[in-house]
Design an enzyme around this catalytic site. Structure first.
Site, PDB file in Angstrom:
ATOM      1  CB  CYS B  86       1.298   0.266 -10.939  1.00 23.36           C
ATOM      2  SG  CYS B  86       1.474   1.592 -12.150  1.00 23.36           S
ATOM      3  CG  HIS B 202      -1.919   2.716  -8.164  1.00 23.38           C
ATOM      4  ND1 HIS B 202      -0.702   2.367  -7.642  1.00 23.38           N
ATOM      5  CD2 HIS B 202      -1.680   3.182  -9.408  1.00 23.38           C
ATOM      6  CE1 HIS B 202       0.247   2.606  -8.533  1.00 23.38           C
ATOM      7  NE2 HIS B 202      -0.314   3.104  -9.621  1.00 23.38           N
ATOM      8  CD  GLU B 204      -1.450   1.667  -4.144  1.00 23.45           C
ATOM      9  OE1 GLU B 204      -2.166   0.722  -4.554  1.00 23.45           O
ATOM     10  OE2 GLU B 204      -0.548   2.177  -4.843  1.00 23.45           O
TER      11      GLU B 204
END
Lengths: 734, 229
Positions: B86, B202, B204
């Protein structure tokens, strides 16, 4: 007005003070105030800061309970959630600024409520909001909606706190006065809460954060007056937010608190340096002396009045341990923020301000706070609305057509366009994000989850403030319970019109009484809140909107349930309803407004005792793993709730309609205290219901086809329902 | 397996990435403050998401000039592995470690939603070693400026050189599947040596354990095991 000149009543009136209040200032000071002093009085005595019209009634709300660590009166409320942890939360309005400048108004609303939470020593973990806009076809609605949503996202996304939930309504009464309420929830160690009361005469008073400019001067006063056609000329009094500085300030403050350097701390919100210095000093029973020439400013030649009344964002005032001054300075230098000792705590119980080596203000603190006016405003009890029968409202239309119109009505349509603009996943602990009942956020590194919901049904409050006040609490309670979490406490945001009008004052009294009634029964005390009055434009008041923000706790987030249908072949029950009911309460419902074209009528009655019983049953059934999905029944009734469960899920539902009575009343009535439960263990569930004396009836079962089938009628596909649901807001904003 | 995560003022996915990496590797990544110009030897540097320097000037532009990034450029020039997610992707483009640019989303709005990604056939890279070509990943995006932009010549050369790592798909790369209008549905790219990768989604936030998907964990596991080999 020149700074040194003595003020007159004309000046006071321009700042929103009444003649009686002006007289009181003269009496307390025993002289005429100067401009800066008058500005301080007018801000502190504004409705926004003093709660002068509502205080009498707010005092009646329940604020205590074994879970409460800190009730109203601090920056935010604090509730014990076990294991040495506390939830810190509050809701606050930014209505007037958001109408004038939607992006910045909404963004600074989010920034302000986040500061309230991290000021208490809590790291924010969730944001929610409650929004009200004008009629969906009104010329300003699209502009205001897009600006507010972008502003909320602009701040929350950048600072990195997930926006996990909220609610939105559209009604013409908000055409000229939208509502933007933002709620923040934070997490702290329960023995490491920071408060605002100043301590220790002689201790340094430190200014940290962004510099002071001429933005937002006298915003609290603007928020305490009615709107008129000229209001948009007040654009310069809207603050400008900087979420980047907000992020740095948050990290620096939390780091400083961890270093054990802070004695007391207060954010500079409404009325800026005025309210922060006055509140810190007065709560500590002390005084404060500030040299305004030391205040970091970003514009030249700012007067004492401007510095004291500026509402520039991302600023904090604190008293630190003198021996920790260098540690503190180093932390703020690391984060590239201003850190400036600007004065000291005194024992004079006076606020003394120096500017250009002269005394710009020297006033006793007691009158500003303790003698702030408190009104017992007269109110005229409302005339109760007539009960509208089902026969008066029911239209001869096919069920599917009604469902289509309701799902695509502005109030019930999907909010996806809105919440996809919010980062709902950052911090990676969001278990249930926007779009369902309550949001659920995992408490980092634990099995626990915090459930959060914001709720209010203004049309009910408008029709019957007492029932409506109760309903806002009970709907939040249902949303929390449907996730499996135990409701703990609430924050409230009372949005009303002009309290000097007796019918508006009656709404406030009724709604507060209703909230108090429900909160007492449900053991969800009010631990923080905000009041926004004068929500009127050219004399027309908004539909009253006392928003409830509720939090709850679940010991194991893996046990929590959502509302989407998961597996086929499971029994679908309505909890809180028995087999004799084949009618429903259509008065004041979304059906009445959207299908029958009729607003008003008595709303459904709300029984908090029944809510407690039914909510406990749902939570127990979830804890015992007897049900695999649950959804509260609210706006739009049973069939809308079922449609939402199909849309959110992976399978469909087959429902048997009653063979007598009013089909529309049964399908769309808004009787309270009800849930839909998808039951995986029917014998155990019905036994639990019987043992708990809770009514529940099976109405159908889940099926593998993704559709909603009402026996004897053609199935309605999930795609169709999802499309109806998405259409209105997507089309408006396209 | 040694890793480092960079932190800029305004980074806000640093903790999430740290938690994710630690869960996979059992070892806590080193956290590197933007003012540090020293970088201890590591197998991979991860630049997390957020709003470094408030996105002022241009997303990633100020962070790209931070002392820590000089060390990262040094690390990359020696063949060290770097992953930017990002805002981290934006920063890598601003440093020139990856080609092209990211502009405002086509819809002119921030977008937060789960997307479907297809792993592309690429040049040799440690990042995707354990993910088969064409395999699909469900991972959320959350950004305002994720619209990958480059001229046709560069896009052609990225495709021909096997530098396109991830594309937004709905079975096929389609307009509907593309959350931000990015050129040729590009969601992530590799450097010419296959050692630097930038991506908008993302991973994560897709670690299972309460997240709707655990494909991010699959992806990060491939990356972390790949660079440790």
């Amino acid at each position: 007005m020149s700074e040194a000149n003595e003020m007159s009543f004309n000046d006071a009136e321009q700042m929103g003070l009444s003649f009686e209040e002006w007289q009181l200032i003269l009496k307390r000071l025993e002289r005429t105030p100067n401009l800066c002093e008058l500005g301080i009085f007018s801000a502190m005595w504004s409705e926004h800061c003093s709660y002068k019209s509502s205080k009498k009634w707010l005092k009646t709300l329940p604020t205590e309970g074994e879970q409460v660590i800190q009730g109203p009166g601090e920056n935010a409320g604090v509730v014990d959630i076990g294991d040495g942890l506390a939830a810190v939360f509050k809701i606050e309005s930014h209505n007037h600024p958001s109408f004038i400048e939607p992006y910045q108004g909404a963004a600074t609303g989010v920034g302000g409520i986040l500061r309230d939470v991290f000021t208490m020593g809590a790291r924010p973990i969730a944001l929610l909001n409650a929004l009200r806009f004008g009629d969906i076809s009104h010329e300003k609605t699209k502009h205001l909606l897009s600006g507010v949503v972008a502003g909320i996202g602009g701040y929350g996304n950048c600072i990195g706190i997930p926006t996990v939930g909220g609610e939105v309504n559209f009604h013409s009464s908000y055409n000229g006065n939208i509502l933007v309420n933002a709620m923040a929830v934070g997490l702290a160690h329960s023995d490491r809460i920071f408060y605002s009361a100043a301590t220790g005469a002689g201790n340094p008073v430190i200014y940290v954060g962004a510099k002071t400019g001429r933005d937002g001067i006298h915003g609290a006063t603007m928020a305490s007056a009615e709107f008129s056609d000229e209001t948009e000329s007040k654009r310069p009094t809207v603050q400008v937010g900087d979420p980047f500085t907000g992020k740095l300030l948050m990290e620096a403050c939390l780091e400083l608190m961890a270093a054990d350097a802070v004695l007391s701390i207060q954010d500079m919100g409404a009325a800026g340096l005025t309210s922060s210095s006055v509140e810190m000093a007065s709560k500590g029973g002390l005084g404060m002396e500030i040299d305004l020439d030391l205040v970091p400013v970003r514009e030249v030649a700012m007067s004492a009045y401007e510095i004291m009344l500026s509402e520039s964002q991302e600023r904090m005032l604190m008293v630190i341990k003198p021996e920790q001054a260098e540690t503190a300075r180093a932390i703020f230098e690391k984060w590239d923020l201003d850190f400036m000792p600007i004065g000291k705590v005194t024992d004079t119980e006076r606020l003394v301000l120096l500017k250009d080596n002269e005394i710009a203000c020297d006033i006793p603190l007691a009158p500003l706070v303790d003698d702030a006016p408190e009104y017992d405003r007269p109110y005229r009890p409302e005339e109760l609305q007539p009960v509208l029968s089902t026969a008066q409202l029911e239209k001869d239309l096919p069920l599917a057509d009604v469902l289509q119109r309701l799902l695509s009505s502005a109030d019930l349509s999907s909010r996806r366009w809105i919440y996809e603009q919010y980062d709902s996943d950052v911090m990676a602990d969001t278990i249930t994000g926007p779009g369902g009942d309550a949001a659920l956020v995992r408490i980092h590194n634990t099995d626990k989850g915090l459930a959060v919901s914001t709720d209010c049904t203004p049309r009910y409050v408008d029709a019957d403030a007492f029932e409506g006040g109760k309903q806002a609490v009970c709907e939040a309670y249902r949303n929390i319970s449907a996730s499996g979490a135990k409701p703990l406490a609430v924050t409230n945001n009372l949005n009303f019109g002009n309290p000097e009008k007796q019918d508006i004052m009656a709404q406030i009294v009724g709604a507060v009484n209703g909230m108090g009634n429900a909160c007492r029964t449900l053991n969800t005390p009010v631990v923080s809140g905000n009041v926004s009055l004068y929500n009127e434009t050219d004399g027309m008041a908004i539909q009253p909107c006392p928003v409830i923000g509720m939090i709850g706790i679940i010991d194991d987030w893996k046990q929590a349930k959502g509302c989407g249908l998961i597996n086929a072949g499971k029994a679908i029950f309505v909890v809180g309803q028995n087999g004799d009911v084949n009618d429903g309460w259509l008065g004041c419902s979304v059906y009445a407004r959207e299908i029958a074209g009729r607003e008003g009528g008595a709303p459904p009655s709300v029984d908090p005792i029944l809510e407690e019983k039914n909510g406990s049953l749902i939570r127990q059934a979830i804890a015992n793993e007897l049900i695999e999905a649950a959804h509260d029944i609210s706006d739009g009734g049973l069939l809308v709730a079922l449609a939402e469960m199909v849309i959110a899920g992976q399978c469909g539902a087959k429902i048997t309609c009653p063979d007598s009575g009013s089909l529309h009343g049964w399908a769309f009535g808004e009787d309270q205290a009800r849930y839909i439960a998808v039951v995986s263990d029917v014998p155990a569930f019905t036994a639990l219901c019987a043992a708990s004396d809770v009514e529940a009836i099976q109405i159908g079962e889940t099926i593998s086809e993704c559709e909603l089938t009402l026996a004897g009628l053609p199935p309605i596909s999930k795609e169709d329902m999802a499309a109806w649901h998405r259409k209105t807001i997507d089309d408006l904003m396209a | 397996m040694r890793s480092a995560i960079l932190i800029f003022p305004g980074s806000n996915c640093d903790r999430d990435m740290m938690v994710a990496v630690e869960r996979i590797t059992g070892r806590r990544p080193a956290l590197v403050w933007h003012k540090d110009s020293q970088l201890d030897p590591v197998d991979i540097v991860i630049i997390p998401g957020g709003f470094s320097f408030g996105d002022y000037l241009r997303c990633g532009a100020l962070a790209a000039r931070a002392p820590a990034m000089e060390a990262v450029i040094d690390h990359a020039s020696r063949g060290g592995a770097v992953l930017g997610v990002c805002n981290g992707f934006q920063i890598l483009l601003e440093t020139g470690l990856l080609p092209g640019t990211l502009v405002r989303n086509g819809g002119l709005k921030f977008v937060c939603r789960e997307v479907r990604l297809a792993v592309q056939e690429t040049l040799e890279t440690p990042f995707l070693a354990d993910l088969s070509n064409g395999s699909e990943l469900r991972i959320p995006v959350a950004h305002n400026e994720g619209n990958y932009f480059a001229d046709d010549a560069l896009l052609d050369s990225l495709e021909q050189g096997g530098q396109v790592a991830l594309r937004y798909v709905d079975n096929e790369p389609s307009r509907a599947a593309n959350p931000n209008g990015s050129a040729r549905n590009i969601a992530g790219i590799l450097s010419a040596n296959g050692r630097v990768m930038g991506m908008m989604p993302h991973p994560e936030r897709a670690m299972g354990n309460g997240h709707p998907s655990d494909d991010g964990r699959k992806f990060l596991t491939s990356v972390l095991e790949g660079v440790a080999r």
